[in-house]
Design a protein around this motif. Structure first.
Motif, PDB file in Angstrom:
ATOM      1  N   GLU A  81      -1.247   3.510  -1.551  1.00 48.01           N
ATOM      2  CA  GLU A  81      -2.538   2.881  -1.829  1.00 48.01           C
ATOM      3  C   GLU A  81      -3.190   3.504  -3.055  1.00 48.01           C
ATOM      4  OE1 GLU A  81      -5.442   3.515   1.231  1.00 48.01           O
ATOM      5  OE2 GLU A  81      -6.934   2.237   0.259  1.00 48.01           O
ATOM      6  N   ARG A  87      -1.253   0.549  -8.195  1.00 47.80           N
ATOM      7  CA  ARG A  87      -2.554  -0.116  -8.390  1.00 47.80           C
ATOM      8  C   ARG A  87      -2.532  -1.005  -9.617  1.00 47.80           C
ATOM      9  NH1 ARG A  87      -6.250   2.574  -4.821  1.00 47.80           N
ATOM     10  NH2 ARG A  87      -7.979   1.317  -5.591  1.00 47.80           N
ATOM     11  N   GLU A  88      -1.811  -0.565 -10.641  1.00 46.73           N
ATOM     12  CA  GLU A  88      -1.780  -1.351 -11.863  1.00 46.73           C
ATOM     13  C   GLU A  88      -0.816  -2.526 -11.747  1.00 46.73           C
ATOM     14  OE1 GLU A  88      -0.609   0.790 -15.429  1.00 46.73           O
ATOM     15  OE2 GLU A  88      -0.199  -1.167 -16.339  1.00 46.73           O
ATOM     16  N   GLN A  89       0.346  -2.259 -11.187  1.00 47.86           N
ATOM     17  CA  GLN A  89       1.399  -3.279 -11.175  1.00 47.86           C
ATOM     18  C   GLN A  89       1.245  -4.281 -10.028  1.00 47.86           C
ATOM     19  OE1 GLN A  89       3.756  -3.539 -13.522  1.00 47.86           O
ATOM     20  NE2 GLN A  89       2.979  -1.739 -14.599  1.00 47.86           N
ATOM     21  N   LEU A  90       0.746  -3.816  -8.914  1.00 47.08           N
ATOM     22  CA  LEU A  90       0.719  -4.696  -7.752  1.00 47.08           C
ATOM     23  C   LEU A  90      -0.558  -4.442  -6.931  1.00 47.08           C
ATOM     24  CD1 LEU A  90       2.419  -6.889  -6.405  1.00 47.08           C
ATOM     25  CD2 LEU A  90       3.583  -5.107  -5.096  1.00 47.08           C
ATOM     26  N   PRO A  91      -1.713  -4.916  -7.458  1.00 50.33           N
ATOM     27  CA  PRO A  91      -3.002  -4.665  -6.792  1.00 50.33           C
ATOM     28  C   PRO A  91      -3.047  -5.127  -5.333  1.00 50.33           C
ATOM     29  CG  PRO A  91      -3.350  -5.565  -8.987  1.00 50.33           C
ATOM     30  CD  PRO A  91      -1.870  -5.652  -8.727  1.00 50.33           C
ATOM     31  N   PRO A  92      -2.309  -6.171  -4.930  1.00 49.58           N
ATOM     32  CA  PRO A  92      -2.392  -6.568  -3.517  1.00 49.58           C
ATOM     33  C   PRO A  92      -2.077  -5.440  -2.549  1.00 49.58           C
ATOM     34  CG  PRO A  92      -1.285  -8.279  -4.748  1.00 49.58           C
ATOM     35  CD  PRO A  92      -1.501  -7.125  -5.698  1.00 49.58           C
ATOM     36  N   ALA A  94      -2.952  -2.217  -2.586  1.00 47.67           N
ATOM     37  CA  ALA A  94      -4.147  -1.429  -2.278  1.00 47.67           C
ATOM     38  C   ALA A  94      -5.165  -2.260  -1.506  1.00 47.67           C
ATOM     39  CB  ALA A  94      -4.768  -0.893  -3.565  1.00 47.67           C
ATOM     40  N   GLU A  95      -5.038  -3.564  -1.628  1.00 47.00           N
ATOM     41  CA  GLU A  95      -5.945  -4.442  -0.911  1.00 47.00           C
ATOM     42  C   GLU A  95      -5.560  -4.537   0.567  1.00 47.00           C
ATOM     43  OE1 GLU A  95      -6.288  -8.074  -3.119  1.00 47.00           O
ATOM     44  OE2 GLU A  95      -6.751  -9.153  -1.267  1.00 47.00           O
ATOM     45  N   ARG A 285      -8.544 -16.830  -6.953  1.00 45.21           N
ATOM     46  CA  ARG A 285      -8.066 -15.816  -7.896  1.00 45.21           C
ATOM     47  C   ARG A 285      -7.149 -16.420  -8.948  1.00 45.21           C
ATOM     48  NH1 ARG A 285      -6.784 -10.877  -3.757  1.00 45.21           N
ATOM     49  NH2 ARG A 285      -8.903 -10.063  -3.639  1.00 45.21           N
TER      50      ARG A 285
END
Lengths: 291, 793
Positions: A81, A87-92, A94-95, A285
């Motif tokens: 997370e 976080r940069e490549q695949l924000p989902p 961390a969501e 989105r």
């Protein structure tokens, strides 16, 4: 709530772990222990040997590898997370990760463990099924790559062999114009979900749905991608009616889990709602990404 | 009756930080599992997987042969050695007995009933051995629920009973049928409350040490009622009282569960007797779901009738408690309280209430915070709103028109009880004012404008506290007392030790009783220590620390004992100062002549004189400084409160969320508002759980399907709103100090308030809640049915 007797061996390399899994009768891998410890304490699982992989150096980590985000099996949910590359490549990711258990669970539980256990309510397997991906396992014969579509075989059943170790999970990176959405409903904030849905949608220049991927978790024996729901949307303007139809199609496609008819009926109902809401978020989105 | 004191520092009523918290919050607590005695063994019990079966045979030979196993106990082993598990409530005139011993002897009647016990080197080995015990069961037809129990051809749980009904009782006042026939509006409903489990953070447990030479039984128990436990241990094990010492370590929550007396205490004692070594027997969390007393489950059919002006004229109710396969310690006591409190806070001239508890093949019922009162309140407070709606009277106006006025107290309800005091209208005003000040009406309108389903609900409750007058309790069928004994001692250094029969279980009694004692004596808080939890050294309290007794009963007797001791101190000081006792006052540990503070003596000097320097001590006084007082109240003390809930329902998923919560409350003199706040927060959280989240679910074969915290969903911090509390503090007229209890308040008023709010949120489609918990699947079904049927509009 005390486990039956077992042997415990801590492996220091993947090769050693794989060798132990081959040598020992009825051996099981323990990583974060967030599911297995409960099974042991309830004596639901009574393995002869626990092969501990926590001390294997290099089995965790996050990196971009071509079209994939590659996550080492021993990576903890909390580390994933927080990881800057993730976080940069695949924000989902961390969501979605905050929905996994609670903080203590996320600091112990591992990505590899979550996939290997194959629980239908697990959030990251749902994301992988929705985005696309693959799982790399290692056994006596060496490594093999299992496409995510072939990974989850049934309730708590995966394509990982009894003498194989999950070493890496790879999430396919979505197109920049695609929008991601996720929803789940659980009795309480930190519970296993009753139903969850993820969606990845790309709108075309006219505002119609160009492509859609929809995954449903928690309600079906495995995380499942629902093509029938996706097909109802392609080429269509994503209005409320279209989303509701997609939700209904997803609800019809699952074989709902549940001990009673009332449980199963309820899951179908809320699967439709979760899919609808995940789609709405993904579409919103996608619009933002396209404008 | 306020707290009498020379002290002007007002410790009573102060938000003093709890003195026990530092120790408990930093892990210094010593709970029963922390206790390790020399040569101690550990035990575990085998529980029936069948809801109803005959025990054909138990073969423990393989278990006994295992290394580290010291012994196995079966039903056959104990049948002649112990009496059946005690039932202290006999409230039904024709109440039948379910004599069941600590280990099942010939038949099991619920999943989880104990069939054998193993004592071993440690718990791991004990559990390994359990797996090696072979029990041959012959399954019997299962009575899975209330309807099955009442069916004409229902299998019987006890062969010598004519059916599965425990007994019957009826209370009548006036003529309910005639009043209903002549009423302008009548509502009749069948309502139900789900089966619950109180869930203290620490499950139950004990360590028993039976000295084979003296026959002394030393037992450490996580219990709320050490005196009762000693008496019941003695009865069941046929031991005289002086041979039994019950000690209570830190208790990680009780919630009533630990008031009751359980088989494990008997089993650990017998195992210790056999082995000649101390035996620890803990209930683990998984076991607790079938081993700790369950609660609440009841179906109540009730009719309420009123005149056009809103005056309630009659109430009829049939209360059917869904008991388990045997009666627990408190028998059908909670059902009795449900039935006797059906009139709630309203003046109802014609009442007809019946109680007929029924056995099923479920785990036995026991005590849990609220103890029958939430069930009655849920029905009563739902009916009055439905009646108000029928008559077109605003719901709180309807309440007001039926409250007894303050001058009508003591108020006889017509069914057993007399409420001592109350200003119900003022309490309702306080709650409604708070709701307005918090902007709920505006929030409701704004939410509705956005298409959201939001509702406001109210629930008014009374709470039976300071339980209770011993002779009356005996008359209604309790085979125990309700008084409280206290002892206060001043030592040779002038410091104060308060001995209480009450037990600390996290509720803050150590601090609260210390505040009361310090204030009464006129010393600083740190000069008082409270000692509790040991039958050999502490006084006897009737009942136990339950039924909201801690502050009201424990406080009253301690206050009186302290007053007596204060008088003795003054007599001694008067002798030393050559003054009259009535001219003296005590401030901060110093006794001085009123108006002449320079002439005085300290409590330390008085203590020294009383124990070590009798030459400074009056000849006509006994050496030492100690007094004792027994307080037996003339009545219960009736706290009351009004709960308001603001909820939102998601019509697509059936999920109800509590957005905001207000409680206005009067529990008489408040010793420590911070402790009272905490108690109400905890109780209110359980009330929310009861209304929305918690339920023990049994399947049609008597199997429990909710066996962990993954299935039995207690509300967590994420599900609970901030609570806004308002205190009134009208002293109880008949309790020294004026305290009323309030430990159960939050659990009682919550469910009706939440159900009333859900109804309001869904008023346009006409959803009417008749059962709690209001789980999302249930509510979604109701929403869909109501929508299909076109709703009210």
């Amino acid at each position: 709530m005390k486990p039956a007797p077992f042997d415990f061996v801590a492996a220091t390399s993947v090769a050693e772990a794989v060798a132990l899994l081959g040598e020992r009768d009825d051996a099981r891998v323990i990583a974060g222990g967030q599911s297995l410890m409960q099974l042991l304490n309830f004596r639901t699982a009574q393995p002869g040997t626990l092969v501990d992989v926590n001390r294997i150096v290099g089995l965790d980590g996050v990196r971009r590898d071509g079209d994939f985000l590659a996550v080492g099996a021993l990576t903890r949910h909390a580390a994933l997370e927080a990881h800057p590359v993730a976080r940069e490549q695949l924000p989902p990711l961390a969501e979605v990760i905050p929905y996994i258990g609670y903080a203590a669970v996320r600091h112990r539980g591992t990505i590899g463990g979550s996939f290997a256990y194959g629980a239908p309510y697990a959030e990251l397997p749902l994301v992988a099924v929705t985005l696309g991906g693959e799982v790399i396992v290692e056994g006596a014969e060496g490594r093999r790559t299992i496409p995510i579509e072939e990974f989850f075989l049934g309730h708590l059943e995966t394509a990982v062999g009894p003498q194989e170790l999950v070493v890496e999970v790879r999430f396919r990176l979505p197109a920049a114009e695609a929008g991601f959405g996720f929803r789940e409903i659980a009795p309480r904030r930190h519970d296993y979900a009753i139903a969850s849905a993820a969606a990845l949608v790309q709108l075309d220049s006219s505002g119609a749905v160009g492509s859609a991927r929809i995954g449903v978790g928690s309600a079906h024996p495995t995380p499942i991608r629902v093509n029938t729901a996706e097909e109802t949307l392609i080429g269509r303007r994503p209005d409320a009616v279209a989303l509701a139809e997609a939700g209904q199609a997803a609800a019809a496609a699952i074989e709902p889990l549940g001990a009673t008819e009332a449980d199963r009926t309820y899951r179908r109902r809320v699967v439709a709602v979760m899919v609808q809401d995940a789609l709405a978020q993904a579409i919103e989105r996608s619009r933002e990404a396209g404008s | 009756m306020a707290v009498q004191s020379d002290e002007s520092t007002n410790l009573v009523g102060a938000r003093v930080k709890r003195t026990e918290d530092g120790r408990l919050l930093t892990g210094r607590g010593q709970f029963v599992d922390d206790l390790v005695l020399p040569r101690m063994l550990e035990a575990a019990v085998l529980r029936s997987p069948h809801a109803h079966a005959r025990i054909v045979g138990v073969d423990a030979s393989a278990a006994l042969a295992m290394e580290g196993v010291f012994g196995v106990l079966t039903g056959a082993d104990i049948a002649d050695e112990v009496e059946p598990q005690p039932v202290i409530y006999h409230v039904l005139p024709d109440q039948r007995a379910t004599d069941t011993r600590a280990i099942a002897t010939d038949r099991v009647r619920w999943v989880g009933q104990i069939v054998a016990a193993v004592v071993a080197r440690d718990r791991y080995v004990a559990e390994d051995a359990l797996a090696a015990i072979v029990v041959d069961y012959e399954p019997l037809p299962v009575v899975a629920n209330l309807d099955a129990a009442l069916a004409a051809d229902a299998p019987r749980l006890y062969d010598d009973w004519p059916d599965n009904v425990v007994g019957n009782i009826e209370w009548s006042n006036g003529d309910a049928d005639a009043a209903i026939a002549g009423a302008d509006a009548v509502v009749a409903r069948r309502m139900s409350v789900g089966r619950l489990l109180g869930c203290p953070l620490e499950p139950r447990g004990c360590v028993a040490s039976w000295d084979p030479f003296t026959d002394d039984l030393d037992i450490w128990m996580s219990t709320q009622s050490p005196n009762l436990a000693r008496d019941l241990l003695g009865e069941t094990l046929r031991l005289p009282g002086h041979r039994i010492r019950v000690r209570v370590p830190d208790v990680g929550g009780g919630f009533g569960n630990k008031f009751d007396f359980y088989p494990e205490e008997i089993i650990a004692s017998l195992l210790s007797k056999r082995c000649g070594r101390p035996v620890k027997l803990l209930e683990d969390r998984a076991e607790s779901f079938v081993a700790t007393g369950q609660s609440r489950e009841v179906v109540i059919e009730a009719t309420m009738a009123a005149k056009a002006d809103g005056t309630i004229v009659a109430l009829k109710a049939e209360v059917r408690t869904v008991c388990g396969g045997a009666l627990g310690t408190v028998g059908v006591g909670p059902g009795w309280l449900s039935a006797t409190m059906m009139t709630g806070v309203y003046k109802i001239p014609n009442v007809d209430v019946r109680l007929s508890p029924v056995l099923t093949n479920r785990a036995p019922m026991g005590s849990f915070r609220g103890w029958g009162q939430p069930e009655a309140n849920f029905v009563n407070e739902r009916l009055i709103e439905l009646l108000a709606e029928e008559l077109g009277i605003e719901r709180n106006e309807m309440r007001r028109r039926n409250f007894p006025a303050p001058e009508e107290f003591p108020y006889e309800t017509g069914v057993v009880f007399t409420y001592d005091s109350g200003q119900y209208g003022q309490c309702l005003d306080l709650c409604q004012d708070s709701v307005r000040e918090s902007g709920w009406p505006q929030r409701l309108e704004a939410a509705r404008a956005e298409g959201r389903s939001v509702g406001i609900g109210y629930g008014f409750h009374v709470e039976a506290t300071a339980f209770g007058p011993s002779r009356i309790l005996n008359l209604v069928g309790l085979n125990h007392s309700g008084f409280d004994e206290a002892v206060v001692r001043i030592d040779s250094t002038g410091r104060v030790t308060a001995f209480t029969g009450q037990v600390a279980m996290g509720q803050g009694i150590e601090t609260a009783l210390a505040q009361l004692t310090a204030q009464t004596m006129g010393v600083a808080l740190q000069d008082v220590v409270v000692v509790s939890g040991d039958t050999a050294t502490c006084p006897y309290t009737g009942y136990g620390t339950g039924a909201s007794r801690g502050a009201a009963m424990g406080g009253a007797s301690l206050m009186r004992a302290t007053e007596l001791l204060r008088e003795k101190v003054k007599r001694i000081a008067a002798y030393q100062l050559e003054a009259a006792p009535e001219d003296l006052e005590i401030h901060n540990g110093r006794i001085s002549v009123r108006g002449t503070p320079s002439i005085g003596v300290t409590l330390a000097e008085i203590g020294n004189a009383a124990y070590r320097r009798l030459s400074d001590f009056p000849a006509d006084e006994d050496a030492t400084l100690e007094e004792r007082y027994v307080f037996d109240p003339e009545n219960l003390a009736w706290s009351y409160g009004c709960t308001a809930a603001l909820v939102e329902v998601d019509r697509r998923t059936g999920v109800t969320q509590v957005l905001d919560y207000v409680i206005a409350h009067d529990c008489g003199t408040v010793i420590n508002p911070m402790i009272v706040d905490g108690q109400i927060h905890g109780g209110a959280t359980q009330g929310i759980g009861e209304a929305l989240y918690e339920e023990l679910v049994y399947d049609d074969q008597g199997g429990l399907t909710t066996t962990s915290f993954a299935d039995y969903t207690l509300p967590s911090a994420c599900e609970v709103p901030r609570f806004t509390l308002h205190h009134m503090d009208t002293p109880a007229p008949h309790i020294p100090g004026g305290m009323k209890g309030m430990g159960e308040a939050g659990t009682i008023g919550g469910p009706a308030a939440i159900a009333n709010a859900v109804d309001q949120a869904l008023a346009d489609i006409g959803v009417e809640v008749r059962a709690i918990p209001i789980t999302p699947p249930r509510l979604l079904d109701m929403i869909e049915t109501a929508t299909r049927e076109g709703g009210r509009s």
